[in-house]
Design a protein around this motif. Structure first.
Motif, short mmCIF file in Angstrom:
data_model
loop_
_atom_site.label_atom_id
_atom_site.label_comp_id
_atom_site.label_asym_id
_atom_site.label_seq_id
_atom_site.Cartn_x
_atom_site.Cartn_y
_atom_site.Cartn_z
N LEU A 245 0.50 -1.42 -0.18
CA LEU A 245 0.13 0.08 -0.35
C LEU A 245 0.76 1.15 0.31
O LEU A 245 0.62 2.73 -0.39
CB LEU A 245 -1.16 0.07 1.39
CG LEU A 245 -2.19 -1.16 1.50
CD1 LEU A 245 -3.24 -1.21 2.74
CD2 LEU A 245 -2.79 -1.27 0.20
N VAL A 246 2.32 1.30 0.28
CA VAL A 246 2.43 2.71 -0.05
C VAL A 246 3.92 2.40 -0.21
O VAL A 246 4.13 3.54 -1.67
CB VAL A 246 3.59 2.77 2.21
CG1 VAL A 246 4.15 3.99 2.03
CG2 VAL A 246 2.32 2.49 2.49
N ILE A 247 4.99 1.61 -0.19
CA ILE A 247 6.35 1.86 -1.51
C ILE A 247 5.74 1.04 -2.91
O ILE A 247 6.75 2.33 -3.28
CB ILE A 247 7.00 -0.04 -0.42
CG1 ILE A 247 7.35 0.67 0.62
CG2 ILE A 247 8.25 0.58 -1.56
CD1 ILE A 247 8.71 1.73 0.47
N VAL A 248 5.40 0.66 -3.03
CA VAL A 248 4.84 0.56 -4.81
C VAL A 248 4.92 1.21 -4.92
O VAL A 248 4.88 1.97 -5.98
CB VAL A 248 4.10 -1.31 -4.88
CG1 VAL A 248 3.70 -1.31 -6.78
CG2 VAL A 248 4.74 -2.51 -4.39
N PRO A 249 3.42 1.66 -4.75
CA PRO A 249 2.68 3.49 -5.33
C PRO A 249 3.60 4.39 -5.15
O PRO A 249 3.31 4.81 -5.89
CB PRO A 249 1.97 2.61 -4.36
CG PRO A 249 1.52 2.45 -3.06
CD PRO A 249 2.22 1.23 -3.73
N ASN A 250 4.44 4.68 -4.14
CA ASN A 250 5.38 5.46 -3.94
C ASN A 250 6.74 5.84 -4.67
O ASN A 250 6.80 6.97 -4.74
CB ASN A 250 5.28 5.82 -2.41
CG ASN A 250 4.13 7.37 -1.90
OD1 ASN A 250 4.40 7.67 -1.75
ND2 ASN A 250 3.48 5.85 -1.45
N ILE A 251 6.56 4.50 -5.40
CA ILE A 251 7.79 4.63 -5.84
C ILE A 251 7.58 4.87 -7.27
O ILE A 251 8.63 5.71 -8.14
CB ILE A 251 8.66 3.47 -6.56
CG1 ILE A 251 9.42 2.63 -5.38
CG2 ILE A 251 9.26 2.33 -7.20
CD1 ILE A 251 9.24 0.92 -5.02
N LYS A 252 6.12 4.65 -7.63
CA LYS A 252 6.33 5.32 -9.14
C LYS A 252 5.36 6.70 -8.71
O LYS A 252 5.63 7.64 -9.73
CB LYS A 252 4.66 4.68 -9.89
CG LYS A 252 4.40 4.58 -11.24
CD LYS A 252 5.20 4.93 -12.52
CE LYS A 252 4.86 5.45 -13.77
NZ LYS A 252 6.12 4.68 -14.78
N TYR A 253 4.19 6.77 -8.44
CA TYR A 253 3.98 8.47 -8.40
C TYR A 253 3.69 8.99 -6.52
O TYR A 253 3.01 8.50 -5.38
CB TYR A 253 2.51 8.21 -8.33
CG TYR A 253 2.06 7.62 -9.52
CD1 TYR A 253 2.33 8.68 -10.91
CD2 TYR A 253 1.84 6.89 -9.89
CE1 TYR A 253 1.94 7.96 -12.40
CE2 TYR A 253 1.52 6.00 -10.94
CZ TYR A 253 1.38 6.98 -12.36
OH TYR A 253 0.93 6.50 -13.53
#
Length: 248
Positions: free
Chosen positions: A111-119
């Motif tokens: 919920l945090v790391i994966v989406p924040n890598i892109k956006y």
């Protein structure tokens, strides 16, 4: 039983929200203030009048922030407890504390790391107001894809573990998850709306603070919820079959 777990999950989430609020006030809000100052100076240089405040900055950084993070913590703490109730007894012989910690780590990655890598998160004055709808949609789409990839990878692990063993099965699942996420993120549109004059150090500190808030939130939920459940003895080893049947 599920109701008691839900209460403990929400209590853990509220505690996590309070700790996150303290961190945000000390570390995050100074970065927001600097970003707002940058925006005001940029508007003044263009000869534009400052936008009127619908809510005072003091309220935003105080009661508004407190209400937001505590509500967020309580909501996700409750959802976390439901996922825990479903998973307990279905993922081997992990104790309540161990399962809670692993679930929190998985939630943080998904919920945090994966989406924040892109956006990654942006402070005020960064981003075109006309594209906020598109950016929000892409961010939540990335979360949905990340969740789906995690669920699929766990199914791959279960099947691979039968043939290759638990350790090798976990490695295979991890590779599958990374491959899916990498492929999706490379195919999704890239958004870079950071003004050229915006201080890079300020942007970095803001994003670190945003991730730090999530670290505190999920670490507290994972560790505190597991401790509360274990101390309450709601799910003794002999009652794992009951936990499993609760959702059958």
């Amino acid at each position: 039983m599920v109701g008691k777990l839900l209460v403990r999950g929400m209590l853990a989430g509220i505690a996590a929200g309070l700790l996150t609020f303290g961190f945000a006030r000390l570390v995050g809000e100074p970065q927001v203030d600097q970003a707002i100052s940058f925006e005001e100076k940029a508007d003044a240089a263009k000869g534009e009048a400052p936008e009127p405040e619908l809510v005072s900055r003091g309220t935003q950084a105080g009661l508004g922030l407190l209400t937001g993070v505590v509500t967020y913590g309580a909501a996700f703490g409750g959802l976390f407890s439901l996922v825990f109730a479903y998973a307990y007894g279905r993922v081997g012989t992990l104790s309540a504390r161990a399962l809670s910690a692993w679930l929190a780590l998985g939630a943080f990655i998904t919920l945090v790391i994966v989406p924040n890598i892109k956006y990654p998160a942006n402070p005020p004055s960064v981003g075109d107001p006309e594209t906020i709808g598109m950016r929000t949609g892409l961010f939540f789409l990335m979360i949905a894809i990340s969740l789906a990839a995690m669920v699929f990878s766990l199914k791959v692990r279960r099947r691979a573990a039968l043939k290759l063993g638990a350790w090798n099965g976990s490695i295979v699942a991890g590779v599958v998850f990374v491959a899916i996420i990498a492929g999706v993120q490379l195919s999704m549109p890239t958004i870079n709306e950071v003004p050229a004059a915006f201080p890079a150090v300020l942007l970095w500190k803001f994003r670190v603070a945003a991730i730090g808030m999530q670290v505190i939130m999920w670490t507290t939920v994972g560790l505190l919820f597991g401790a509360l459940v274990e101390r309450s003895k709601l799910l003794a080893p002999a009652s794992r079959s009951a936990a499993k049947s609760a959702y059958l």
